[in-house]
Motif scaffolding. Structure first.
Motif: not given
Length: 253
Positions: A78-81, A216-226, A194-198, A210-211
């Motif tokens: 999630d976003r916290d990670e 969702n419960e909150a913004t931070g609970s959205r799933m991310h894939i790196t 959303s996309i963050v590309a480095i 980020e999907f």
């Protein structure tokens, strides 16, 4: 058909920096074998050196511990990670930073903007691109509000206000006197991610997607894939291309 798959796999490995030692030894052995067929062109000592080098490489690879099998949980978070990885630390060796987010308000905070200026744009090769929703496209913003604000059980941000703040920040950033190149554009609708590309065009690149999901419960609970090229060259290139498509169709400010 299997030969073509093998060639594609080899090319993917080379692009991702995998198994390079094995390919080099294999190439040398193939060259020596070809030279041996057409005549005694290779000294005997050199042939044995190649044989021993190949054997040493095989023995070394056998002694290496097996790499742990990748798991889904190793790629998804999630976003916290993502925040815990410390965004600024990912920029230290970066020359490219591509961002798309509906408002990008969380990425454009003062600390991150300072890091973007001092770590990426300070370089002559620095390339920073930021795309957000078009603030003048009321239909796009209204849909974004429905997707991102009204669908959350516990909303803590307001998309319209966040987008206005981000646009003002982007205008300030475009006036910076820096060695690198900075640009921003406006997208006409929210595609749901959303996309963050480095360093997306480099071998050591990293792309975080980020999907936005639904309710969702909150913004931070959205799933991310790196993703890195080592994880999957195919899907790394896919998401890099997604940003390029967004960017090419976005409106200049």
């Amino acid at each position: 058909m299997s030969d073509m798959r093998a060639v594609r796999q080899m090319w993917s490995d080379v692009r991702a920096g995998r198994n390079l030692d094995a390919y080099v030894v294999t190439m040398i052995a193939a060259v020596f074998a070809a030279l041996g067929v057409i005549g005694d062109l290779v000294p005997e000592a050199l042939k044995w050196s190649a044989v021993f080098a190949a054997l040493a490489l095989l023995l070394f690879r056998i002694t290496l511990p097996a790499a742990p099998a990748p798991t889904v949980d190793g790629l998804l978070a999630d976003r916290d990670e993502f925040v815990n990885v410390q965004f600024t630390s990912l920029l230290r060796d970066a020359t490219q930073l591509w961002i798309f987010a509906p408002s990008a308000i969380n990425l454009l905070n003062p600390q991150h903007c300072t890091a973007i200026r001092e770590l990426v744009l300070v370089k002559g090769t620095g390339d920073v691109r930021v795309a957000v929703l078009d603030p003048d496209n009321e239909a796009a913003v209204a849909l974004g509000v429905r997707q991102l604000d009204e669908s959350l059980q516990y909303p803590v941000q307001d998309l319209r206000a966040s987008l206005s703040t981000s646009v003002s920040q982007l205008r300030r950033m475009s006036s910076w006197q820096v060695a690198g190149n900075f640009a921003y554009r406006f997208v006409d609708y929210n595609p749901g991610f959303s996309i963050v590309a480095i360093n997306p065009t480099h071998r050591d690149g990293r792309i975080v997607v980020e999907f936005h999901g639904y309710r969702n419960e909150a913004t931070g609970s959205r799933m991310h894939i790196t993703l890195t090229r080592r994880d999957s060259d195919r899907w790394f290139r896919y998401w890099a291309h997604q940003f390029e498509e967004l960017w090419s169709n976005a409106r200049l400010p």
